[in-house]
Scaffold this motif. Sequence first.
Motif, PDB file in Angstrom:
ATOM      1  N   MET A  21       0.855  -1.316  -0.015  1.00 14.19           N
ATOM      2  CA  MET A  21      -0.179   0.056  -0.212  1.00 14.19           C
ATOM      3  C   MET A  21       0.887   1.205   0.013  1.00 14.19           C
ATOM      4  SD  MET A  21      -2.993   1.322   2.612  1.00 14.19           S
ATOM      5  CE  MET A  21      -4.020  -0.100   2.187  1.00 14.19           C
ATOM      6  N   LYS A  22       0.345   2.221  -0.755  1.00 17.08           N
ATOM      7  CA  LYS A  22       1.031   3.840  -0.893  1.00 17.08           C
ATOM      8  C   LYS A  22       0.400   4.751   0.013  1.00 17.08           C
ATOM      9  CE  LYS A  22       3.403   2.586  -5.012  1.00 17.08           C
ATOM     10  NZ  LYS A  22       3.795   3.042  -6.501  1.00 17.08           N
ATOM     11  N   TYR A  23       1.019   5.508   0.950  1.00 19.16           N
ATOM     12  CA  TYR A  23       0.491   6.414   1.783  1.00 19.16           C
ATOM     13  C   TYR A  23       0.673   7.833   1.104  1.00 19.16           C
ATOM     14  CZ  TYR A  23      -1.835   4.044   5.773  1.00 19.16           C
ATOM     15  OH  TYR A  23      -2.439   3.109   6.587  1.00 19.16           O
ATOM     16  N   ALA A  24      -0.013   8.767   1.395  1.00 20.10           N
ATOM     17  CA  ALA A  24       0.222  10.360   0.865  1.00 20.10           C
ATOM     18  C   ALA A  24      -0.491  11.026   2.245  1.00 20.10           C
ATOM     19  CB  ALA A  24      -0.676  10.688  -0.190  1.00 20.10           C
ATOM     20  N   VAL A  25       0.581  11.817   2.444  1.00 20.90           N
ATOM     21  CA  VAL A  25       0.393  12.724   3.771  1.00 20.90           C
ATOM     22  C   VAL A  25       0.524  14.240   3.065  1.00 20.90           C
ATOM     23  CG1 VAL A  25       0.989  13.801   6.135  1.00 20.90           C
ATOM     24  CG2 VAL A  25       1.589  11.233   5.564  1.00 20.90           C
ATOM     25  N   ILE A  26      -0.717  14.999   3.382  1.00 20.28           N
ATOM     26  CA  ILE A  26      -0.787  16.365   2.533  1.00 20.28           C
ATOM     27  C   ILE A  26      -1.149  17.336   3.528  1.00 20.28           C
ATOM     28  CG2 ILE A  26      -1.893  17.408   0.865  1.00 20.28           C
ATOM     29  CD1 ILE A  26      -2.930  14.544  -0.137  1.00 20.28           C
ATOM     30  N   THR A  27      -0.262  18.519   3.754  1.00 22.31           N
ATOM     31  CA  THR A  27      -0.624  19.419   4.616  1.00 22.31           C
ATOM     32  C   THR A  27      -1.400  20.370   3.893  1.00 22.31           C
ATOM     33  OG1 THR A  27       1.465  20.886   4.102  1.00 22.31           O
ATOM     34  CG2 THR A  27       1.579  19.004   5.906  1.00 22.31           C
ATOM     35  N   GLY A  28      -2.100  21.215   4.505  1.00 24.32           N
ATOM     36  CA  GLY A  28      -3.069  22.361   3.679  1.00 24.32           C
ATOM     37  C   GLY A  28      -3.955  21.650   2.814  1.00 24.32           C
ATOM     38  N   ALA A  29      -4.385  20.653   3.254  1.00 20.99           N
ATOM     39  CA  ALA A  29      -5.388  19.852   2.338  1.00 20.99           C
ATOM     40  C   ALA A  29      -6.849  20.272   2.454  1.00 20.99           C
ATOM     41  CB  ALA A  29      -5.235  18.283   2.538  1.00 20.99           C
ATOM     42  N   SER A  30      -7.336  21.234   3.083  1.00 21.45           N
ATOM     43  CA  SER A  30      -8.571  21.721   3.105  1.00 21.45           C
ATOM     44  C   SER A  30      -9.231  22.432   1.960  1.00 21.45           C
ATOM     45  CB  SER A  30      -8.999  22.488   4.520  1.00 21.45           C
ATOM     46  OG  SER A  30      -8.154  23.714   4.329  1.00 21.45           O
ATOM     47  N   LYS A  31      -8.192  22.816   1.035  1.00 29.40           N
ATOM     48  CA  LYS A  31      -8.754  23.646  -0.023  1.00 29.40           C
ATOM     49  C   LYS A  31      -7.826  23.915  -0.784  1.00 29.40           C
ATOM     50  CE  LYS A  31      -7.874  27.852   2.779  1.00 29.40           C
ATOM     51  NZ  LYS A  31      -8.531  29.142   3.401  1.00 29.40           N
ATOM     52  N   GLY A  32      -7.862  24.594  -2.091  1.00 25.50           N
ATOM     53  CA  GLY A  32      -6.677  24.842  -3.076  1.00 25.50           C
ATOM     54  C   GLY A  32      -5.990  23.770  -3.395  1.00 25.50           C
ATOM     55  N   LEU A  33      -4.704  24.074  -3.975  1.00 21.88           N
ATOM     56  CA  LEU A  33      -4.005  22.773  -4.421  1.00 21.88           C
ATOM     57  C   LEU A  33      -3.963  21.539  -3.388  1.00 21.88           C
ATOM     58  CD1 LEU A  33      -1.901  21.718  -6.374  1.00 21.88           C
ATOM     59  CD2 LEU A  33       0.068  23.016  -5.207  1.00 21.88           C
ATOM     60  N   GLY A  34      -3.764  21.753  -1.985  1.00 26.84           N
ATOM     61  CA  GLY A  34      -3.800  20.551  -1.279  1.00 26.84           C
ATOM     62  C   GLY A  34      -5.040  19.613  -1.318  1.00 26.84           C
ATOM     63  N   GLU A  35      -6.120  20.405  -1.548  1.00 25.02           N
ATOM     64  CA  GLU A  35      -7.424  19.512  -1.780  1.00 25.02           C
ATOM     65  C   GLU A  35      -7.462  18.864  -3.151  1.00 25.02           C
ATOM     66  OE1 GLU A  35     -12.198  20.308  -2.118  1.00 25.02           O
ATOM     67  OE2 GLU A  35     -10.844  22.064  -2.538  1.00 25.02           O
ATOM     68  N   ALA A  36      -6.764  19.607  -4.009  1.00 19.95           N
ATOM     69  CA  ALA A  36      -6.785  18.850  -5.500  1.00 19.95           C
ATOM     70  C   ALA A  36      -5.830  17.657  -5.401  1.00 19.95           C
ATOM     71  CB  ALA A  36      -6.268  19.950  -6.477  1.00 19.95           C
ATOM     72  N   ILE A  37      -4.581  17.692  -4.589  1.00 18.68           N
ATOM     73  CA  ILE A  37      -3.694  16.727  -4.718  1.00 18.68           C
ATOM     74  C   ILE A  37      -4.297  15.616  -4.046  1.00 18.68           C
ATOM     75  CG2 ILE A  37      -1.755  15.862  -3.442  1.00 18.68           C
ATOM     76  CD1 ILE A  37      -0.485  18.872  -3.884  1.00 18.68           C
ATOM     77  N   ALA A  38      -5.141  16.069  -2.931  1.00 23.59           N
ATOM     78  CA  ALA A  38      -5.778  14.867  -2.032  1.00 23.59           C
ATOM     79  C   ALA A  38      -6.689  14.089  -2.961  1.00 23.59           C
ATOM     80  CB  ALA A  38      -6.291  15.276  -0.755  1.00 23.59           C
ATOM     81  N   LYS A  39      -7.728  14.842  -3.728  1.00 20.85           N
ATOM     82  CA  LYS A  39      -8.739  14.262  -4.521  1.00 20.85           C
ATOM     83  C   LYS A  39      -8.023  13.209  -5.652  1.00 20.85           C
ATOM     84  CE  LYS A  39     -11.409  17.363  -6.501  1.00 20.85           C
ATOM     85  NZ  LYS A  39     -11.867  18.426  -7.143  1.00 20.85           N
ATOM     86  N   SER A  40      -7.058  13.714  -6.250  1.00 23.08           N
ATOM     87  CA  SER A  40      -6.187  12.794  -7.183  1.00 23.08           C
ATOM     88  C   SER A  40      -5.777  11.744  -6.733  1.00 23.08           C
ATOM     89  CB  SER A  40      -5.009  13.942  -7.819  1.00 23.08           C
ATOM     90  OG  SER A  40      -4.406  13.051  -8.707  1.00 23.08           O
ATOM     91  N   LEU A  41      -5.146  11.678  -5.404  1.00 25.06           N
ATOM     92  CA  LEU A  41      -4.822  10.316  -4.893  1.00 25.06           C
ATOM     93  C   LEU A  41      -5.507   9.486  -4.457  1.00 25.06           C
ATOM     94  CD1 LEU A  41      -1.579  12.082  -3.268  1.00 25.06           C
ATOM     95  CD2 LEU A  41      -1.436  10.492  -5.232  1.00 25.06           C
ATOM     96  N   ILE A  42      -6.715  10.138  -3.909  1.00 21.47           N
ATOM     97  CA  ILE A  42      -7.829   9.277  -3.363  1.00 21.47           C
ATOM     98  C   ILE A  42      -8.336   8.488  -4.738  1.00 21.47           C
ATOM     99  CG2 ILE A  42     -10.138   9.369  -2.618  1.00 21.47           C
ATOM    100  CD1 ILE A  42      -9.370  11.686  -0.724  1.00 21.47           C
ATOM    101  N   ALA A  43      -8.523   9.160  -5.845  1.00 19.76           N
ATOM    102  CA  ALA A  43      -8.897   8.327  -6.788  1.00 19.76           C
ATOM    103  C   ALA A  43      -7.984   7.218  -7.384  1.00 19.76           C
ATOM    104  CB  ALA A  43      -9.057   9.493  -8.070  1.00 19.76           C
ATOM    105  N   LYS A  44      -6.720   7.538  -7.055  1.00 16.68           N
ATOM    106  CA  LYS A  44      -5.663   6.398  -7.613  1.00 16.68           C
ATOM    107  C   LYS A  44      -5.648   5.475  -6.371  1.00 16.68           C
ATOM    108  CE  LYS A  44      -3.297   9.619 -10.393  1.00 16.68           C
ATOM    109  NZ  LYS A  44      -3.646   8.932 -11.602  1.00 16.68           N
ATOM    110  N   GLN A  45      -6.649   5.273  -5.397  1.00 16.40           N
ATOM    111  CA  GLN A  45      -6.463   4.352  -4.218  1.00 16.40           C
ATOM    112  C   GLN A  45      -5.401   4.419  -3.507  1.00 16.40           C
ATOM    113  OE1 GLN A  45      -9.331   2.243  -4.249  1.00 16.40           O
ATOM    114  NE2 GLN A  45     -10.242   3.391  -5.422  1.00 16.40           N
ATOM    115  N   PHE A  46      -4.818   5.725  -3.224  1.00 21.70           N
ATOM    116  CA  PHE A  46      -3.798   5.833  -2.048  1.00 21.70           C
ATOM    117  C   PHE A  46      -4.648   5.933  -0.965  1.00 21.70           C
ATOM    118  CE2 PHE A  46      -0.760   6.792  -5.413  1.00 21.70           C
ATOM    119  CZ  PHE A  46       0.346   6.997  -4.839  1.00 21.70           C
ATOM    120  N   ALA A  47      -3.821   5.439   0.385  1.00 25.93           N
ATOM    121  CA  ALA A  47      -4.472   5.880   1.570  1.00 25.93           C
ATOM    122  C   ALA A  47      -3.890   7.247   1.817  1.00 25.93           C
ATOM    123  CB  ALA A  47      -3.624   5.031   2.601  1.00 25.93           C
ATOM    124  N   VAL A  48      -4.749   8.075   2.418  1.00 18.72           N
ATOM    125  CA  VAL A  48      -4.631   9.505   2.403  1.00 18.72           C
ATOM    126  C   VAL A  48      -4.806   9.966   3.842  1.00 18.72           C
ATOM    127  CG1 VAL A  48      -5.328  11.725   1.812  1.00 18.72           C
ATOM    128  CG2 VAL A  48      -4.850  10.058   0.025  1.00 18.72           C
TER     129      VAL A  48
END
Length: 252
Positions: A1-28
């Motif tokens: 399994m691959k994990y992603a840890v993202i700061t500032g994920a509530s909006k903007g670029l952080g939110e977009a990164i999180a959305k992309s990685l969730i779609a790719k089945q990462f543990a976020v």
Amino acid sequence: MKYAVITGASKGLGEAIAKSLIAKQFAVVTVSRTENEKLKMMAQEKGTSYQHFSCNLSLESEVQEVFMEITHRVFQKEPSDIFVFNNAGVIEPIATVGHLDKTPIDRNITVNLTAPIMITNLFLHKAQFSDTAVHIINITSGAAVRPIQGWSVYCSAKAGLNMFTQTVASEQAALQTKHSIIAFSPGIMDTDMQATIRSSSEKAFKDLKKFQEYQEKGMLLKPDMVANALIDLTLSGNVESGKIYNVNDLLN
């Protein structure tokens, strides 16, 4: 399994990164002062692992405490890879030197530079006792490489982040680890930070009209587009540790 840890994920670029990685089945794992409920719902729909940690990244003691807990939990899962996106950032204070206040200076340096250093240190320390590969992605700025009047603190913090990135890459290469670290300049995006910039005064920020025109002329990049370019780069297997990447080079 691959994990992603993202700061500032509530909006903007952080939110977009999180959305992309969730779609790719990462543990976020998302980190911000407030949780983005849309990300939580998206992860539930996709059936992927998701966890949020509330943290004020301008408080060093809170960063240390929260990320000690995050590293403990994530490494317990023994993932093959952990991708850490140091994305959170603040632009204020916007003012010429001689008119700066101490509190926003401290907050800017802590969020933009000290927190990424502390977070990177915690992950690489924990990685010494694991087979997990850690990949650090520091979100930098074009302001790191050119002086912008009114942004002296922000420019300095991002320049420091670039040098930190390059130094850590050199250290990890000497240690012959499988870890990597890069910096990524996302260009001028349509985010709350740009709204803050446009609301400043021309006396404090010489280039105010230019940044207002970026919005008026539709020149601002969409966070989703920038996030997709960054994720494609990050997962390409061709990342050069220590390099400062620019989104414009990836979109051309």
